[in-house]
Design a protein around this motif. Structure first.
Motif, PDB file in Angstrom:
ATOM      1  N   UNK A 141       0.784  -1.235   0.000  1.00  6.81           N
ATOM      2  CA  UNK A 141       0.000   0.000   0.000  1.00  6.81           C
ATOM      3  C   UNK A 141       0.810   1.276   0.000  1.00  6.81           C
ATOM      4  N   UNK A 142       2.073   1.204   0.411  1.00  4.05           N
ATOM      5  CA  UNK A 142       2.964   2.360   0.315  1.00  4.05           C
ATOM      6  C   UNK A 142       2.987   3.234   1.547  1.00  4.05           C
ATOM      7  N   UNK A 205       9.561  -7.391  -2.089  1.00  3.56           N
ATOM      8  CA  UNK A 205      10.046  -7.203  -3.462  1.00  3.56           C
ATOM      9  C   UNK A 205      11.364  -7.938  -3.674  1.00  3.56           C
ATOM     10  N   UNK A 206      12.274  -7.830  -2.716  1.00  3.37           N
ATOM     11  CA  UNK A 206      13.548  -8.538  -2.839  1.00  3.37           C
ATOM     12  C   UNK A 206      13.343 -10.048  -2.845  1.00  3.37           C
ATOM     13  N   UNK A 214       8.080  -1.434  -7.557  1.00  2.45           N
ATOM     14  CA  UNK A 214       6.809  -0.980  -6.986  1.00  2.45           C
ATOM     15  C   UNK A 214       6.907  -0.684  -5.500  1.00  2.45           C
ATOM     16  N   UNK A 215       7.544  -1.538  -4.734  1.00  2.00           N
ATOM     17  CA  UNK A 215       7.581  -1.362  -3.284  1.00  2.00           C
ATOM     18  C   UNK A 215       8.219  -0.030  -2.912  1.00  2.00           C
ATOM     19  N   UNK A 222       0.152   8.676  -7.697  1.00  2.00           N
ATOM     20  CA  UNK A 222      -0.695   8.047  -8.713  1.00  2.00           C
ATOM     21  C   UNK A 222      -0.009   6.866  -9.383  1.00  2.00           C
ATOM     22  N   UNK A 223       1.314   6.808  -9.297  1.00  2.00           N
ATOM     23  CA  UNK A 223       2.032   5.671  -9.881  1.00  2.00           C
ATOM     24  C   UNK A 223       1.755   4.371  -9.137  1.00  2.00           C
ATOM     25  N   UNK A 224       1.269   4.473  -7.889  1.00  2.00           N
ATOM     26  CA  UNK A 224       0.861   3.272  -7.181  1.00  2.00           C
ATOM     27  C   UNK A 224      -0.348   2.639  -7.863  1.00  2.00           C
ATOM     28  N   UNK A 225      -1.300   3.478  -8.280  1.00  2.00           N
ATOM     29  CA  UNK A 225      -2.486   2.963  -8.961  1.00  2.00           C
ATOM     30  C   UNK A 225      -2.115   2.401 -10.330  1.00  2.00           C
TER      31      UNK A 225
END
Length: 570
Positions: A141-142, A205-206, A214-215, A222-225
């Motif tokens: 989710x970031x 991610x690793x 992405x992580x 907006x790049x998460x979406x």
């Protein structure tokens, strides 16, 4: 390829009719014939504030699944908010993993996209995915954006501990402390420090479970979406090639996760989570692997609590791929990812854009800053310390123990002016392990005695069988195994005993002859304070939870049961 969901939907018998008819509800006729069914396991909840935005992320995943020809099916799963759940979210990590595993196995799905954020959600989702072994991919989710107070950036978690200690020391007013509250959490997303949430997203991610790059994308970005949309498409593609966790999560994958954990200066909590995930996969991972692989890896990320910056700084500086490119020679080259390609193949175009935030290999933040595994008479099964978050002058230390039999005992006595404690003392807190509390709470970074804070002391050696927040700092020895409630030596330590810490030589000892220590009876006050639930999940947990050195999973959940449903519906 025969889809797993066809076991529910294919055919003309009564059961197939029921399964299709109850799911139609406006769906086209071909929705359940030959189209992959993709669950979106969503840990979003208003009571998990760090994950509250995941419903929006889920919609982007849905769009990608639809676009690729699949059918997206949102599946709410157990949501654990570290800041809200009592007594500790860790108590329910295994329950969340078990519940998610059972729902994935029980339902007519072919693959799953896992949406997590706050500390225990990504670990529980990965444990479930490993156990059910359907094609799976994670969308973290970031982190939140950086808030400021009086012009100073705030690291959530880390600055809570710092500011609260300043109040206790008398250098910050309670009013100003309260004023900072509204500035601490600036946006949606999880903690913006290198706490457990950030650590587990990057480590996932690793490990190979997140689309590379992405992580660490901030939650409001907006790049998460955009990435969530792409991940939805990938999930459909993974079905066609049968790319399941067991086909690409290997010992080499965990090697890379350990290297990443060290290079980012990640949370000690990642150790217990990675051990649990490995246990579900049958990967032979031990506590000593973290020291052997990670202890000599340089810390390259200058983030709180070990450094200065925050997660949105890491993202703009190049993110995890830029970090891993610097230590590429330390990575296992054959470890694959959800993309089907090796992790190292995604590192070619990953420059560092800000060498203050992401240090180069030649100028690391800490030359050898990985998590250290300690053993000795106080922790024969092992204990952890994070040298990058500790005070260098305390990494070798000998001091008199000041023992607390429970967290309640600690709170009652720590600020007593008559407490016999000085800056050289070693604070010992027991009864906080998996069985004792129960759930292994984040209490190991004990607040210092008020009278010492007023003298300017800001760190002391602390020893505990519990955990600490990944946002915390200090010279803290934690995850002591066996815990006191499992009759570890910690149960027999007394105030006044001498404890020696020697991180370079990986030792933590109580200077008592072994025969004398064995003759001692455990503290009656500590034993009385151990958790003694009579029913429910807590009873089941205490009866079956393992120690921290194997991941604190339940003994009957080790290993994988696969996706097969043993009995059909009728």
């Amino acid at each position: 390829m025969q889809l797993r969901s066809a076991q529910w939907y294919a055919g003309e018998d009564r059961n197939a009719y029921i399964h299709r008819a109850w799911m139609r509800r406006g769906a086209p006729g071909d929705a359940f014939t030959g189209r992959p069914q993709i669950a979106i396991a969503n840990t979003g909840s208003d009571l998990t504030p760090c994950n509250a935005h995941l419903t929006e992320v889920a919609q982007s995943v849905k769009n990608g699944v639809y676009e690729a020809g699949g059918v997206p099916l949102e599946l709410p799963v157990v949501s654990l908010g570290e800041t809200q759940v009592r007594p500790t979210a860790m108590l329910w990590r295994n329950m969340a993993a078990m519940a998610t595993e059972e729902m994935l196995r029980a339902n007519p799905i072919d693959g799953v996209v896992l949406l997590g954020g706050c500390d225990k959600t990504i670990p529980s989702l990965l444990m479930a995915a490993a156990a059910v072994d359907l094609p799976a991919v994670v969308v973290p989710g970031g982190p939140m954006l950086t808030g400021t107070f009086r012009g100073t950036p705030l690291g959530c978690g880390t600055d809570v501990w710092r500011l609260s200690e300043e109040v206790r020391a008398g250098t910050l007013s309670a009013e100003d402390f309260t004023r900072s509250e509204s500035a601490m959490i600036r946006s949606r997303g999880h903690c913006n420090t290198m706490g457990t949430a950030s650590t587990m997203a990057l480590v996932a991610e690793a490990l190979g479970m997140v689309v590379p790059g992405l992580a660490g994308t901030p939650a409001p970005d907006s790049r998460l979406l955009e990435a969530a949309h792409g991940t939805g498409r990938l999930a459909v593609d993974m079905i066609s090639v049968d790319r399941r966790p067991s086909t690409f999560l290997t010992r080499a994958s965990f090697h890379n996760a350990i290297v990443a954990l060290a290079a980012i200066g990640g949370s000690t909590n990642a150790v217990v989570h990675l051990l649990a995930i490995a246990g579900r996969l049958g990967v032979d991972l031990t506590l000593d692997d973290f020291d052997r692989i990670g202890s000599s890896v340089p810390v390259l990320v200058d983030l709180l609590p070990a450094g200065r910056f925050l997660m949105d700084d890491l993202h703009r500086a190049g993110g995890l791929r830029a970090v891993l490119r610097e230590v590429r020679d330390l990575l296992a080259p054959d470890a694959l990812t959800v993309t089907g390609k090796p992790l190292v193949d995604h590192l070619d175009d990953a420059p560092i854009w800000d060498t203050e935030v992401i240090r180069t290999r030649s100028e690391p933040l800490v030359a050898e800053g990985g998590i250290a595994v300690l053993r000795g008479t106080l922790a024969p099964g092992g204990a952890l310390i994070k040298p990058a978050a500790a005070s260098p002058h305390l990494l070798r230390h000998r001091g008199r123990a000041v023992v607390f039999d429970s967290i309640e005992d600690f709170h009652a006595r720590i600020d007593d002016p008559d407490l016999d404690v000085d800056a050289d003392s070693v604070l010992v807190l027991r009864g906080c392990g998996p069985k004792g509390y129960p759930g292994m709470p984040e209490v190991s970074n004990m607040p210092l005695p008020k009278k010492l804070l007023e003298q300017g002391v800001r760190d002391m050696v602390r020893v505990c069988d519990g955990r600490m927040s990944g946002t915390a700092y200090g010279t803290v020895v934690l995850h002591v195994v066996p815990e006191a409630a499992a009759d570890g030596p910690l149960a027999r330590v007394r105030t006044g005993d001498r404890i020696s810490l020697d991180v370079p030589n990986r030792r933590i000892d109580v200077e008592i002859p072994a025969d004398e220590l064995a003759r001692r009876t455990p503290s009656e006050a500590a034993t009385a304070a151990y958790a003694q639930p009579e029913r429910g999940w807590q009873r089941l947990y205490i009866d079956h939870v393992l120690q921290a050195d194997t991941g604190a999973d339940l003994d009957f959940l080790i290993g994988s049961s696969g996706s097969e449903v043993t009995r059909e519906s009728h």
